[in-house]
Design a protein around this motif. Structure first.
Motif, PDB file in Angstrom:
ATOM      1  N   TYR A  98       1.004  -1.147   0.061  1.00  0.00           N
ATOM      2  CA  TYR A  98      -0.006  -0.094   0.146  1.00  0.00           C
ATOM      3  C   TYR A  98       1.064   1.209   0.078  1.00  0.00           C
ATOM      4  O   TYR A  98       1.637   1.459   1.010  1.00  0.00           O
ATOM      5  N   ALA A 108       1.901   5.676  -0.407  1.00  0.00           N
ATOM      6  CA  ALA A 108       1.484   6.917  -0.122  1.00  0.00           C
ATOM      7  C   ALA A 108       0.177   6.879   0.677  1.00  0.00           C
ATOM      8  O   ALA A 108       0.004   6.367   1.897  1.00  0.00           O
ATOM      9  N   ARG A 109      -0.694   7.679   0.335  1.00  0.00           N
ATOM     10  CA  ARG A 109      -2.004   7.727   1.223  1.00  0.00           C
ATOM     11  C   ARG A 109      -2.692   6.575   1.561  1.00  0.00           C
ATOM     12  O   ARG A 109      -3.364   6.633   2.586  1.00  0.00           O
ATOM     13  N   PHE A 110      -2.704   5.529   0.719  1.00  0.00           N
ATOM     14  CA  PHE A 110      -3.249   4.239   1.000  1.00  0.00           C
ATOM     15  C   PHE A 110      -2.722   3.887   2.387  1.00  0.00           C
ATOM     16  O   PHE A 110      -3.512   3.356   3.250  1.00  0.00           O
ATOM     17  N   GLU A 127      -1.383   5.474   4.727  1.00  0.00           N
ATOM     18  CA  GLU A 127      -1.540   6.337   5.938  1.00  0.00           C
ATOM     19  C   GLU A 127      -3.107   5.824   6.309  1.00  0.00           C
ATOM     20  O   GLU A 127      -3.334   5.780   7.475  1.00  0.00           O
ATOM     21  N   GLU A 128      -3.963   5.671   5.211  1.00  0.00           N
ATOM     22  CA  GLU A 128      -5.463   5.572   5.491  1.00  0.00           C
ATOM     23  C   GLU A 128      -5.527   4.191   6.179  1.00  0.00           C
ATOM     24  O   GLU A 128      -6.622   3.877   6.907  1.00  0.00           O
ATOM     25  N   THR A 153       1.833  -0.743   5.442  1.00  0.00           N
ATOM     26  CA  THR A 153       2.538  -0.331   4.100  1.00  0.00           C
ATOM     27  C   THR A 153       2.392  -1.801   3.292  1.00  0.00           C
ATOM     28  O   THR A 153       2.635  -1.674   2.309  1.00  0.00           O
ATOM     29  N   VAL A 184     -11.491   2.833   1.139  1.00  0.00           N
ATOM     30  CA  VAL A 184     -10.276   3.568   0.579  1.00  0.00           C
ATOM     31  C   VAL A 184     -10.091   2.838  -1.094  1.00  0.00           C
ATOM     32  O   VAL A 184      -9.943   3.379  -1.859  1.00  0.00           O
ATOM     33  N   TYR A 239      -7.583   4.699  -8.865  1.00  0.00           N
ATOM     34  CA  TYR A 239      -6.176   4.073  -8.453  1.00  0.00           C
ATOM     35  C   TYR A 239      -5.596   3.033  -9.443  1.00  0.00           C
ATOM     36  O   TYR A 239      -6.461   2.487 -10.223  1.00  0.00           O
ATOM     37  N   PRO A 285      -2.377   5.230  -5.033  1.00  0.00           N
ATOM     38  CA  PRO A 285      -3.546   6.272  -5.071  1.00  0.00           C
ATOM     39  C   PRO A 285      -3.383   7.414  -6.272  1.00  0.00           C
ATOM     40  O   PRO A 285      -1.989   7.214  -6.733  1.00  0.00           O
ATOM     41  N   VAL A 290      -1.830  10.583  -7.957  1.00  0.00           N
ATOM     42  CA  VAL A 290      -0.797  11.461  -7.777  1.00  0.00           C
ATOM     43  C   VAL A 290      -1.407  12.849  -8.216  1.00  0.00           C
ATOM     44  O   VAL A 290      -1.753  12.926  -9.404  1.00  0.00           O
TER      45      VAL A 290
END
Length: 82
Positions: free
Chosen positions: A6, A8-10, A12-13, A17, A45, A52, A77, A79
């Protein structure tokens, strides 16, 4: 095993990782369906219709991709930037 990454933003959400999953998925659509059925936050997500990209073994896929044991699947996700 397959590795799901996962980015970047994925990351985090979702709060992770990467993870290892049994190779019970014949294709990327089956993997995404499995992840979504886990419930929130995965279902939000990775909701169907959201934009995505999926990369299998570092190659961006356009549409459903076949999966096999040992594959690495990255979820990217959108960009933005300037």
């Amino acid at each position: 095993m397959i590795t799901v990454i996962y980015l970047a933003r994925f990351a985090e959400e979702l709060g992770l990782t990467q993870e290892q999953l049994a190779p019970n998925f014949t294709d990327s659509d089956a993997l995404l369906a499995y992840l979504r059925q886990r419930g929130a936050p995965f279902s939000e997500v990775l909701a169907a219709g959201k934009v995505y990209k999926i990369a299998v073994n570092n190659i961006i896929q356009h549409g459903c991709a076949a999966l096999k044991d040992g594959d690495s699947i990255a979820l990217l996700p959108p960009v933005t930037g300037g």
